[in-house]
Write a protein that holds these residues in place. Structure first.
Motif, PDB file in Angstrom:
ATOM      1  N   CYS A 161      38.159  -1.785 -14.060  1.00  0.00           N
ATOM      2  CA  CYS A 161      37.843  -0.652 -13.196  1.00  0.00           C
ATOM      3  C   CYS A 161      37.257  -1.145 -11.881  1.00  0.00           C
ATOM      4  O   CYS A 161      37.235  -2.328 -11.609  1.00  0.00           O
ATOM      5  CB  CYS A 161      36.871   0.279 -13.917  1.00  0.00           C
ATOM      6  SG  CYS A 161      37.559   0.940 -15.448  1.00  0.00           S
ATOM      7  N   GLY A 162      36.781  -0.216 -11.089  1.00  0.00           N
ATOM      8  CA  GLY A 162      36.216  -0.565  -9.789  1.00  0.00           C
ATOM      9  C   GLY A 162      34.931  -1.353  -9.908  1.00  0.00           C
ATOM     10  O   GLY A 162      34.372  -1.533 -11.001  1.00  0.00           O
ATOM     11  N   PRO A 163      34.406  -1.863  -8.780  1.00  0.00           N
ATOM     12  CA  PRO A 163      33.231  -2.736  -8.832  1.00  0.00           C
ATOM     13  C   PRO A 163      31.976  -2.057  -9.364  1.00  0.00           C
ATOM     14  O   PRO A 163      31.195  -2.683 -10.069  1.00  0.00           O
ATOM     15  CB  PRO A 163      33.052  -3.189  -7.384  1.00  0.00           C
ATOM     16  CG  PRO A 163      33.858  -2.262  -6.562  1.00  0.00           C
ATOM     17  CD  PRO A 163      34.924  -1.707  -7.427  1.00  0.00           C
ATOM     18  N   ALA A 164      31.786  -0.773  -9.047  1.00  0.00           N
ATOM     19  CA  ALA A 164      30.584  -0.088  -9.549  1.00  0.00           C
ATOM     20  C   ALA A 164      30.648   0.040 -11.064  1.00  0.00           C
ATOM     21  O   ALA A 164      29.665  -0.225 -11.770  1.00  0.00           O
ATOM     22  CB  ALA A 164      30.453   1.282  -8.898  1.00  0.00           C
ATOM     23  N   CYS A 165      31.819   0.415 -11.588  1.00  0.00           N
ATOM     24  CA  CYS A 165      31.998   0.544 -13.041  1.00  0.00           C
ATOM     25  C   CYS A 165      31.895  -0.816 -13.709  1.00  0.00           C
ATOM     26  O   CYS A 165      31.297  -0.953 -14.779  1.00  0.00           O
ATOM     27  CB  CYS A 165      33.340   1.203 -13.335  1.00  0.00           C
ATOM     28  SG  CYS A 165      33.640   1.514 -15.078  1.00  0.00           S
ATOM     29  N   ALA A 166      32.477  -1.842 -13.095  1.00  0.00           N
ATOM     30  CA  ALA A 166      32.447  -3.185 -13.680  1.00  0.00           C
ATOM     31  C   ALA A 166      31.020  -3.702 -13.798  1.00  0.00           C
ATOM     32  O   ALA A 166      30.626  -4.227 -14.847  1.00  0.00           O
ATOM     33  CB  ALA A 166      33.295  -4.137 -12.835  1.00  0.00           C
ATOM     34  N   SER A 167      30.235  -3.539 -12.734  1.00  0.00           N
ATOM     35  CA  SER A 167      28.864  -4.048 -12.799  1.00  0.00           C
ATOM     36  C   SER A 167      28.017  -3.237 -13.772  1.00  0.00           C
ATOM     37  O   SER A 167      27.194  -3.796 -14.508  1.00  0.00           O
ATOM     38  CB  SER A 167      28.233  -4.051 -11.412  1.00  0.00           C
ATOM     39  OG  SER A 167      28.106  -2.729 -10.934  1.00  0.00           O
ATOM     40  N   ALA A 168      28.236  -1.911 -13.818  1.00  0.00           N
ATOM     41  CA  ALA A 168      27.446  -1.074 -14.725  1.00  0.00           C
ATOM     42  C   ALA A 168      27.747  -1.407 -16.179  1.00  0.00           C
ATOM     43  O   ALA A 168      26.833  -1.611 -16.990  1.00  0.00           O
ATOM     44  CB  ALA A 168      27.718   0.398 -14.449  1.00  0.00           C
ATOM     45  N   LEU A 169      29.027  -1.491 -16.533  1.00  0.00           N
ATOM     46  CA  LEU A 169      29.379  -1.783 -17.925  1.00  0.00           C
ATOM     47  C   LEU A 169      29.027  -3.220 -18.306  1.00  0.00           C
ATOM     48  O   LEU A 169      28.673  -3.480 -19.450  1.00  0.00           O
ATOM     49  CB  LEU A 169      30.862  -1.501 -18.159  1.00  0.00           C
ATOM     50  CG  LEU A 169      31.245  -0.024 -18.151  1.00  0.00           C
ATOM     51  CD1 LEU A 169      32.744   0.143 -18.347  1.00  0.00           C
ATOM     52  CD2 LEU A 169      30.504   0.745 -19.213  1.00  0.00           C
ATOM     53  N   ALA A 170      29.111  -4.152 -17.347  1.00  0.00           N
ATOM     54  CA  ALA A 170      28.696  -5.534 -17.646  1.00  0.00           C
ATOM     55  C   ALA A 170      27.188  -5.600 -17.890  1.00  0.00           C
ATOM     56  O   ALA A 170      26.731  -6.320 -18.788  1.00  0.00           O
ATOM     57  CB  ALA A 170      29.096  -6.455 -16.498  1.00  0.00           C
ATOM     58  N   ASP A 171      26.409  -4.840 -17.111  1.00  0.00           N
ATOM     59  CA  ASP A 171      24.958  -4.803 -17.336  1.00  0.00           C
ATOM     60  C   ASP A 171      24.631  -4.227 -18.705  1.00  0.00           C
ATOM     61  O   ASP A 171      23.756  -4.733 -19.420  1.00  0.00           O
ATOM     62  CB  ASP A 171      24.265  -3.979 -16.250  1.00  0.00           C
ATOM     63  CG  ASP A 171      24.304  -4.656 -14.892  1.00  0.00           C
ATOM     64  OD1 ASP A 171      24.590  -5.871 -14.850  1.00  0.00           O
ATOM     65  OD2 ASP A 171      24.059  -3.973 -13.882  1.00  0.00           O
TER      66      ASP A 171
END
Length: 197
Positions: A79-89
């Protein structure tokens, strides 16, 4: 004619198979259509995945045997960068043993930002659907499918509400266009025929 016994027959068949594989051309790989996220290709910052898409990707990852943190990290990478960073966190916090509600606190932080409110609602839906599977060990896929159906019905209701509001807003311009046409085509000729007759 030479009669081939059991072990000799198997050796001849194995040699023929090896020769056939060696002579066959190597299969050509199809061109890759999706870009590899790990290759550093940036996504658009304004792209926000739909909740149904994210849930469907998480379902696919879980059905392939991935754990919940691995599924979240993998889906976030698509997904986009905001979704990627949120789900990775969230995945990192879960793997480190952080309690469930604390790991998903990133969704509350995203809700405060104006351009990520939709993503925050997706994360809240995922957190609610995956809480029981993570804490109790129950099946995650049925709960995720129910959450996806609920999101679909909410989206359908929102679209129907917007369509009904649009029809009400279009009523006045259509009336203003059709009323003069009706007067010119039907009323004025009728009055003229009475006046002339």
């Amino acid at each position: 004619m030479i009669a081939l016994t059991g072990p000799v027959w198997m050796e001849v068949a194995a040699c023929c198979s090896a020769a056939a594989v060696w002579w066959l051309p190597a299969p050509r790989t199809p061109p890759v259509r999706l870009q590899d996220v790990r290759a550093g290709v940036p996504h658009g910052d304004d792209w926000e995945p739909s909740g149904t898409l994210v849930i469907a990707l998480v379902i696919a990852a879980l059905e392939q045997g991935a754990s919940i943190p691995t599924a979240l990290r993998t889906v976030g990478a698509c997904c986009g960068p905001a979704c990627a960073s949120a789900l990775a966190d969230v995945a990192d916090a879960l793997e480190q043993g952080v309690p469930w509600s604390d790991a998903w606190s990133v969704a509350g932080a995203l809700a405060d930002e104006p351009n990520t409110r939709g993503l925050a609602s997706v994360l809240h839906t995922l957190a609610d659907a995956l809480r029981s599977p993570w804490q109790d060990g129950s099946a995650a896929v049925p709960r995720l499918r129910a959450a996806a159906e609920q999101l679909d019905s909410l989206e359908r209701m929102r679209i129907e509400r917007a369509a009904s509001a649009l029809s009400v807003r279009l009523l006045l311009p259509m009336g203003l266009c059709f009323l003069p046409a009706f007067l010119c085509i039907a009323v004025v000729p009728t009055i003229m025929s009475f006046v002339q007759g």
